[in-house]
Design a protein around this motif. Structure first.
Motif, short mmCIF file in Angstrom:
data_model
loop_
_atom_site.label_atom_id
_atom_site.label_comp_id
_atom_site.label_asym_id
_atom_site.label_seq_id
_atom_site.Cartn_x
_atom_site.Cartn_y
_atom_site.Cartn_z
N GLN A 75 53.21 40.08 42.42
CA GLN A 75 53.63 41.25 41.65
C GLN A 75 52.46 41.74 40.82
O GLN A 75 51.79 40.95 40.13
CB GLN A 75 54.80 40.90 40.72
CG GLN A 75 55.47 42.14 40.16
CD GLN A 75 56.56 41.84 39.13
OE1 GLN A 75 56.38 42.06 37.93
NE2 GLN A 75 57.67 41.31 39.59
N ALA A 77 52.35 45.19 38.92
CA ALA A 77 52.85 45.84 37.71
C ALA A 77 53.93 46.81 38.13
O ALA A 77 54.11 47.06 39.33
CB ALA A 77 51.73 46.60 37.01
N TYR A 143 37.87 33.75 39.54
CA TYR A 143 38.39 32.49 39.00
C TYR A 143 39.24 31.69 39.96
O TYR A 143 39.87 30.74 39.55
CB TYR A 143 39.24 32.78 37.75
CG TYR A 143 38.40 33.22 36.60
CD1 TYR A 143 37.81 32.28 35.77
CD2 TYR A 143 38.14 34.56 36.38
CE1 TYR A 143 36.99 32.67 34.74
CE2 TYR A 143 37.31 34.97 35.35
CZ TYR A 143 36.74 34.01 34.53
OH TYR A 143 35.92 34.40 33.52
N ASP A 220 38.00 26.93 35.93
CA ASP A 220 37.93 27.11 34.49
C ASP A 220 36.95 28.23 34.13
O ASP A 220 37.16 29.00 33.22
CB ASP A 220 37.48 25.83 33.79
CG ASP A 220 38.62 24.84 33.71
OD1 ASP A 220 39.78 25.27 33.82
OD2 ASP A 220 38.36 23.64 33.56
N ARG A 221 35.84 28.25 34.87
CA ARG A 221 34.84 29.29 34.64
C ARG A 221 34.65 30.10 35.90
O ARG A 221 34.78 29.56 37.00
CB ARG A 221 33.48 28.67 34.31
CG ARG A 221 33.42 27.96 33.01
CD ARG A 221 31.97 27.67 32.77
NE ARG A 221 31.78 26.68 31.75
CZ ARG A 221 30.59 26.34 31.28
NH1 ARG A 221 29.51 26.91 31.77
NH2 ARG A 221 30.48 25.45 30.34
N VAL A 225 29.55 32.52 36.57
CA VAL A 225 29.26 32.15 35.17
C VAL A 225 28.53 30.82 35.16
O VAL A 225 28.88 29.92 35.90
CB VAL A 225 30.56 32.06 34.35
CG1 VAL A 225 30.24 31.57 32.94
CG2 VAL A 225 31.23 33.42 34.28
N GLN B 75 52.86 45.21 29.25
CA GLN B 75 53.81 44.88 30.30
C GLN B 75 53.51 43.49 30.82
O GLN B 75 52.36 43.15 31.09
CB GLN B 75 53.70 45.89 31.46
CG GLN B 75 54.87 45.79 32.41
CD GLN B 75 54.73 46.67 33.64
OE1 GLN B 75 54.50 46.20 34.75
NE2 GLN B 75 54.85 47.98 33.45
N ALA B 77 55.89 41.45 33.20
CA ALA B 77 56.30 41.34 34.60
C ALA B 77 57.69 41.93 34.70
O ALA B 77 58.34 42.16 33.69
CB ALA B 77 56.31 39.89 35.07
N THR B 78 58.14 42.11 35.94
CA THR B 78 59.49 42.63 36.15
C THR B 78 60.34 41.53 36.78
O THR B 78 59.91 40.87 37.72
CB THR B 78 59.43 43.89 37.03
OG1 THR B 78 58.78 44.91 36.28
CG2 THR B 78 60.82 44.36 37.42
N TYR B 143 40.37 34.34 26.19
CA TYR B 143 39.32 35.28 26.62
C TYR B 143 39.27 36.56 25.82
O TYR B 143 38.57 37.48 26.21
CB TYR B 143 39.53 35.65 28.09
CG TYR B 143 39.24 34.50 29.00
CD1 TYR B 143 37.93 34.27 29.42
CD2 TYR B 143 40.22 33.61 29.38
CE1 TYR B 143 37.64 33.19 30.23
CE2 TYR B 143 39.94 32.52 30.18
CZ TYR B 143 38.64 32.32 30.60
OH TYR B 143 38.35 31.24 31.39
N ARG B 221 33.41 34.31 28.91
CA ARG B 221 33.84 32.92 29.03
C ARG B 221 34.83 32.60 27.93
O ARG B 221 34.76 33.16 26.84
CB ARG B 221 32.66 31.97 28.81
CG ARG B 221 31.64 32.00 29.88
CD ARG B 221 30.75 30.82 29.64
NE ARG B 221 29.49 30.96 30.34
CZ ARG B 221 28.60 29.99 30.39
NH1 ARG B 221 28.83 28.85 29.76
NH2 ARG B 221 27.49 30.16 31.04
N VAL B 225 35.09 27.19 26.23
CA VAL B 225 34.23 26.85 27.37
C VAL B 225 32.77 26.82 26.90
O VAL B 225 32.37 27.69 26.15
CB VAL B 225 34.41 27.87 28.51
CG1 VAL B 225 33.45 27.54 29.65
CG2 VAL B 225 35.83 27.81 29.02
#
Lengths: 225, 225
Positions: A75, A77, A143, A220-221, A225, B75, B77-78, B143, B221, B225
């Motif tokens: 999903q 949006a 990622y 994780d990174r 990166v 938003q 999720a639906t 992040y 990052r 991290v």
């Protein structure tokens, strides 16, 4: 409490694939109004009688309209408002799917692959939906194992790196790429399977480990990166 | 083409705040069936006549039912299916909002804050929606500047660090935290404004720079991290 005016509920699927190492989206020629004859994302009404969820509706639409069962369907949006569909106030739950190009039956007329970088004018807000899908896939690919869904069943590491690079739109360092793939732990060498080579040395073929066929592995990174 | 059975279209808002440095969610006592009298997320029908989008509906519901205008409304999720609402096949576009607790008028009866770690039984699939919201806020906070929406207008850096730690559920290294905040570039010292101190040295007060009041600043990052 007064019952509210019904809202038009649909799903739309952005199915992305790689062709010539560029992201392409599957577009279908619409066979009915509004916008009959125009190229658009595969989409359709949510059917209360047939569907157990909006995701179910998206999978059904992909199968009925494009003959596709995608192992990855996420999903993205929900897009909504009075102006996006000439039939009235509407809401579309948008999904994103990824598939290797070999598994897509396209015919150049009813079903076409178009590069996301050079889309034709699309009806509804489908251009916005495709944009959102490409952005999501790019950022998630930094990622995760997501781009593997664009590869066929067996692939070499150099091919997988090329797929990551095509999705990310930037080069990836080979050494760090291999380390990240180890970290993701999603690949296994196919015993005894190598490319036939030709001018090159034969290369080991890999496949996705069973437990990751329908689930992402996450870093994780990021890759770069 | 047969018109499909109408789908019930609603929005639900998970409004999160910090109280005693624990994430809490705003729950309202429902004043009508189904589940009249139960605590639930603020929610309501999408109104084709009043709303320009589902996000508009979510903002209207928050304002009408909880008297809140949230600077941050995302938003999530639906959620959809035949079983989530006893009235029929329904679809809810879920939103997430963050607000400092000081700005929330709660009364202990009609409007309550409950810790997300100890939720009461919730009607519909609201427990799943709250889970998804908490997960999203946690992962996004690694992040971005997101947790700043949980602070009041002026705050010290140690306070902001405590807010990040509360949201992430883990300690954050002070030196790396300060570096990350510099990198985010979203804060400005309030000229001449310091805490009065008491037993401690007076500390500089900061605020969000104007351009980040309704937009996140993102890190390459994560914080840890």
């Amino acid at each position: 409490m007064v019952e509210p005016t019904p809202i038009i509920c649909t799903v739309d699927v952005t199915l992305l694939t790689l062709q010539d190492d560029m992201l392409h989206v599957l577009l279908l020629k619409r066979d009915r109004e509004p916008f009959a004859g125009a190229l658009a994302l595969p989409g359709g009404y949510v059917h209360a009688e047939a569907d157990q969820s909006a995701e179910d509706a998206a999978a059904r639409v992909l199968k009925e309209k494009a003959g596709i069962v995608s192992p990855y369907l996420e999903q993205l949006a929900t897009f909504s408002g009075p102006g996006r569909d000439p039939r009235g106030w509407s809401l579309s739950v948008a999904y994103c799917a990824l598939l290797p190009a070999e598994l897509l039956a396209v015919d150049g007329a009813e079903r076409q692959l178009r590069p996301v970088a050079r889309l034709p004018a699309l009806p509804f807000d489908h251009a916005r939906i495709v944009d959102a899908a490409v952005q999501r896939v790019r950022s998630k690919s930094q990622y995760s194992s997501l781009p593997v869904y664009l590869c066929g069943e067996a692939f070499t590491l150099p091919r997988l790196q090329a797929v990551y690079e095509a999705v990310l739109g930037e080069p990836v360092n080979k050494v760090s790429f291999r380390r990240k793939m180890d970290e993701l732990g999603m690949l296994e060498a196919i015993p005894g399977a190598q490319t036939s080579g030709g001018a090159h040395r034969p290369a080991q073929l890999y496949r996705l480990r069973r437990e990751f066929r329908h689930a992402l592995s996450m870093l994780d990174r990021g890759i770069n990166v």
